[in-house]
Design a protein around this motif. Structure first.
Motif, PDB file in Angstrom:
ATOM      1  N   PHE A 117      70.779  45.153  29.145  1.00 27.45           N
ATOM      2  CA  PHE A 117      71.786  44.595  28.242  1.00 27.45           C
ATOM      3  C   PHE A 117      71.407  44.728  26.765  1.00 27.45           C
ATOM      4  CE2 PHE A 117      71.867  41.998  32.183  1.00 27.45           C
ATOM      5  CZ  PHE A 117      73.125  42.385  32.645  1.00 27.45           C
ATOM      6  N   ALA A 166      80.087  38.101  34.583  1.00 29.97           N
ATOM      7  CA  ALA A 166      79.086  38.659  33.665  1.00 29.97           C
ATOM      8  C   ALA A 166      77.755  37.910  33.782  1.00 29.97           C
ATOM      9  CB  ALA A 166      79.601  38.591  32.225  1.00 29.97           C
ATOM     10  N   TRP A 217      76.027  38.915  37.024  1.00 32.65           N
ATOM     11  CA  TRP A 217      75.408  40.241  36.925  1.00 32.65           C
ATOM     12  C   TRP A 217      74.081  40.150  36.156  1.00 32.65           C
ATOM     13  CZ3 TRP A 217      74.400  44.530  38.903  1.00 32.65           C
ATOM     14  CH2 TRP A 217      74.049  45.678  38.187  1.00 32.65           C
ATOM     15  N   ARG A 218      74.059  39.355  35.085  1.00 29.49           N
ATOM     16  CA  ARG A 218      72.817  39.183  34.333  1.00 29.49           C
ATOM     17  C   ARG A 218      71.758  38.520  35.209  1.00 29.49           C
ATOM     18  NH1 ARG A 218      70.786  38.990  29.054  1.00 29.49           N
ATOM     19  NH2 ARG A 218      72.790  39.612  28.150  1.00 29.49           N
ATOM     20  N   GLU A 262      68.814  48.508  39.225  1.00 31.75           N
ATOM     21  CA  GLU A 262      70.256  48.291  39.256  1.00 31.75           C
ATOM     22  C   GLU A 262      70.800  48.345  40.685  1.00 31.75           C
ATOM     23  OE1 GLU A 262      72.219  50.848  36.511  1.00 31.75           O
ATOM     24  OE2 GLU A 262      71.327  49.900  34.748  1.00 31.75           O
ATOM     25  N   SER A 270      68.363  36.472  27.729  1.00 30.19           N
ATOM     26  CA  SER A 270      69.025  35.169  27.690  1.00 30.19           C
ATOM     27  C   SER A 270      67.992  34.044  27.651  1.00 30.19           C
ATOM     28  CB  SER A 270      69.919  34.996  28.927  1.00 30.19           C
ATOM     29  OG  SER A 270      69.111  34.886  30.096  1.00 30.19           O
ATOM     30  N   GLU A 299      66.448  42.214  31.658  1.00 29.11           N
ATOM     31  CA  GLU A 299      67.669  41.919  30.898  1.00 29.11           C
ATOM     32  C   GLU A 299      67.719  42.760  29.624  1.00 29.11           C
ATOM     33  OE1 GLU A 299      68.782  37.825  30.219  1.00 29.11           O
ATOM     34  OE2 GLU A 299      67.531  37.144  31.884  1.00 29.11           O
ATOM     35  N   GLU A 300      66.576  42.855  28.937  1.00 27.78           N
ATOM     36  CA  GLU A 300      66.557  43.600  27.685  1.00 27.78           C
ATOM     37  C   GLU A 300      66.764  45.091  27.927  1.00 27.78           C
ATOM     38  OE1 GLU A 300      63.252  43.739  24.297  1.00 27.78           O
ATOM     39  OE2 GLU A 300      64.306  41.810  24.436  1.00 27.78           O
TER      40      GLU A 300
END
Length: 645
Positions: free
Chosen positions: A525, A446, A449-450, A608, A529, A521-522
């Motif tokens: 997900f 995980a 992936w981030r 992606e 982070s 990220e935003e």
């Protein structure tokens, strides 16, 4: 001392310097219980300097003989052989072989100043090879009391511990008053001895960046000056070296002197202050430069030059004293006749703490930063320290796991690896180096992936805004177990245009790209982070400094007022002191984050796709990313063609 014979005690007490050396020898031998109890053994002691070997040889006679002339175990300690190995009369390639004497003597102590004088089999023959620790102040206090009946203060003992042992032996004679000893010791250090010993030149060192190139050019200029081809005014007379601790600043000065074939004279505020009050300090300072002039051409290294300070920052009752120290150094740097033949190297970890007058033209007018070594530099540093063993080692894999390490840390890694191989009585292996590295801990899927989405965000927004030539993007799949928060997790590399856009739009584009990882990220997900901040050089740090340039330095923000210089340090200080500026910078960052997020949403398919490929391959080239960015239009064309058929 209670268990030593009276005769030995009296002999030991007759020489204070030898007593202090004896304390160091016993400290080194503290774990050699069998040898100290009288059993057979071969011990090699490495003295700090060649000049001190004889003193340590004399001090070693006492543990060699032990508490009594005949040990309880029955071995005759009087037959213990104590010997020295020195370079005199020995060819450079000729090494002393212990095998020849180890078979005919039960107990041997060999004292030398360098392992290089001994054969390669020394570790196999000797029971222990011990590096003698430096004489500690407490040893000197004990020597003063035991041998001379004198009381030595902590401060004076600390000072005498900096005096070479062989020099102290000549000064600290029986019957001489302690104040005379201290006065004579200070006199010997007023003009530091020129030092030029065997070791690496600039061509042997790696990771020094522009400093090494400057040094090579200086060597050519000094050669031409000595030949009368150029005037002294054509030669660079000073350089300021900065860099993190362990980056090799002091080693650079020594290598520079060897490359130029000139004397090296060491100086520092701490060394000068050891001489006494202000007058003694200034005398010692002038003595350093006088020694350089006497041996010109020469290199004078002023280590930790930031200790001298900045006159603008002085206050309180010590301000006048400190100002006179700075003024004295400025006078020495100027020198009568321009200190012809003397090149000054100032070394510091904190260049911003220097007085501005020290770096004006004619003084330390070149400032070169020695960076942390890159991949090639780390590999070269390891190769130098591992010498002949390096061709058989996989240094690439080791260098890849030491990103952010200094040259000093890499030297320690090489030393530990050699020790590990010696203990195993075998040749050095790559595994010995890898064993000294923190254990690698695989990242969870995980988190990987981030990270992939984060780096893909930089790529997509950077390509969309055209901030430079894209080269590659990378993530790593494991961190070491050291727990360092500054570990590098990956990155997207753009080569900025030779003449980057210096308009407001150009700066804002760079801010948007810096924040694009967090924005991506935003988008994917729904949250971001902490990976974009927390350290110098992070995404948030870069974006904040750029926004500060816009608002505080270049007049490209909401006002024209000049609030700060454009340097990072000035800007951040201004930010912390100006609440209104903080609001303006935050508004810029928030607006550019929204713009980066919008672009990431529009390019989510490409985002992606790049992240998925990055997750599989860990690194993508510009060609790889170009193919992935262009894939969607080509797929649409194929689908349209298929429908038309």
């Amino acid at each position: 001392m209670k268990r030593m014979s009276t005769a030995l005690s009296i002999k030991l007490a007759s020489n204070a310097t030898r007593f202090a050396a004896y304390c160091s020898v016993m400290r080194a031998l503290r774990h050699q219980r069998d040898f100290l109890s009288g059993r057979p053994g071969v011990i090699v002691l490495i003295a700090p300097t060649e000049e001190d070997v004889d003193i340590y040889e004399g001090a070693s006679q006492f543990p060699a003989r032990g508490e009594s002339l005949i040990s309880r175990s029955g071995y005759d300690r009087e037959r213990t052989l104590v010997m020295t190995v020195k370079p005199e009369g020995r060819k450079k390639s000729e090494r002393f072989d212990l095998l020849g004497i180890a078979g005919s003597n039960d107990r041997i102590i060999v004292v030398t100043h360098s392992r290089d004088l001994l054969s390669e089999n020394v570790d196999a023959v000797a029971d222990a090879v011990l590096v003698l620790p430096a004489v500690q102040p407490r040893y000197l206090k004990a020597a003063a009391r035991f041998c001379r009946g004198q009381i030595l203060s902590d401060e004076d003992a600390s000072f005498l511990s900096t005096v070479p042992l062989h020099v102290l032996a000549a000064i600290w004679r029986k019957g001489r008053a302690l104040d005379k000893v201290l006065q004579a010791a200070r006199a010997t250090l007023i003009a530091p001895k020129s030092i030029l010993v065997e070791g690496p030149t600039l061509d042997d060192l790696h990771g020094l960046g522009a400093a090494a190139e400057w040094g090579r050019e200086l060597a050519v200029d000094l050669k031409d000056w000595r030949a009368g081809k150029i005037e002294w005014s054509e030669v660079d007379r000073g350089i300021l070296l900065s860099g993190p601790p362990g980056s090799g600043k002091t080693m650079f000065a020594a290598a520079l002197a060897r490359t130029c074939g000139v004397h090296l004279v060491l100086g520092s505020l701490a060394r000068w202050q050891a001489m006494g009050h202000l007058g003694d300090l200034l005398k010692a300072m002038r003595g350093t430069f006088a020694e350089g002039m006497k041996n010109a051409p020469s290199i004078v290294l002023i280590d930790e030059i930031d200790s001298v300070g900045d006159r603008m920052a002085f206050s309180g009752h010590n301000a006048q004293y400190s100002r006179e120290v700075v003024n004295g150094l400025l006078e020495c740097l100027d020198g009568s006749g321009g200190r012809e033949g003397v090149v000054v190297v100032g070394a510091t970890n904190f260049p911003h703490l220097l007085d501005a007058a020290l770096t004006r033209p004619g003084r330390l007018d070149r400032h070169v930063n020695i960076p942390l070594p890159d991949m090639a530099g780390r590999q070269g540093i390891l190769g130098w320290h591992l010498a002949a063993a390096s061709p058989a080692l996989d240094l690439t894999s080791v260098a890849a796991r030491t990103n952010g390490w200094t040259g000093a840390a890499l030297e320690q890694l090489a030393r530990q690896a050699r020790r590990r191989a010696r203990r195993a009585r075998r040749d050095l292996e790559t595994a010995d180096l890898l064993a000294g590295l923190p254990e690698l801990v695989p990242l969870p899927e995980a988190m990987l992936w981030r990270n992939a989405i984060h780096e893909a965000g930089h790529v997509v927004v950077g390509l969309t805004l055209g901030i430079g030539d894209f080269r590659s993007v990378e993530i790593i799949d494991a961190f070491d177990s050291s727990g360092e928060s500054t570990q590098w997790g990956g990155g997207a590399r753009f080569d900025e245009h030779v003449f980057p856009e210096r308009t407001k739009a150009g700066f804002l584009d760079r801010i948007a790209v810096a924040l694009a990882g967090l924005a991506a990220e935003e988008v994917v997900f729904g949250s971001r982070s902490a990976g974009g901040g927390g350290r110098k050089g992070s995404d948030l740090h870069t974006a904040t400094v750029t926004a500060l340039q816009v608002e505080a330095a270049y007049g490209l923000g909401t006002g024209f007022t000049f609030l700060s210089g454009a340097s990072e340090e000035q800007l951040l200080v201004t930010l912390h002191m100006n609440g209104g500026l903080q609001v303006r910078v935050e508004n810029v960052l928030a607006a550019e984050f929204r713009r980066a997020k919008k672009l990431a949403e529009e390019k989510r398919t490409e985002l992606e796709r790049i992240a998925e490929s990055l997750l599989r391959k860990k690194m993508l080239s510009a060609e790889d990313v170009s193919y992935l960015m262009d894939l969607q239009p080509r797929l649409a064309f194929v689908e349209q063609a298929a429908r038309g058929a």
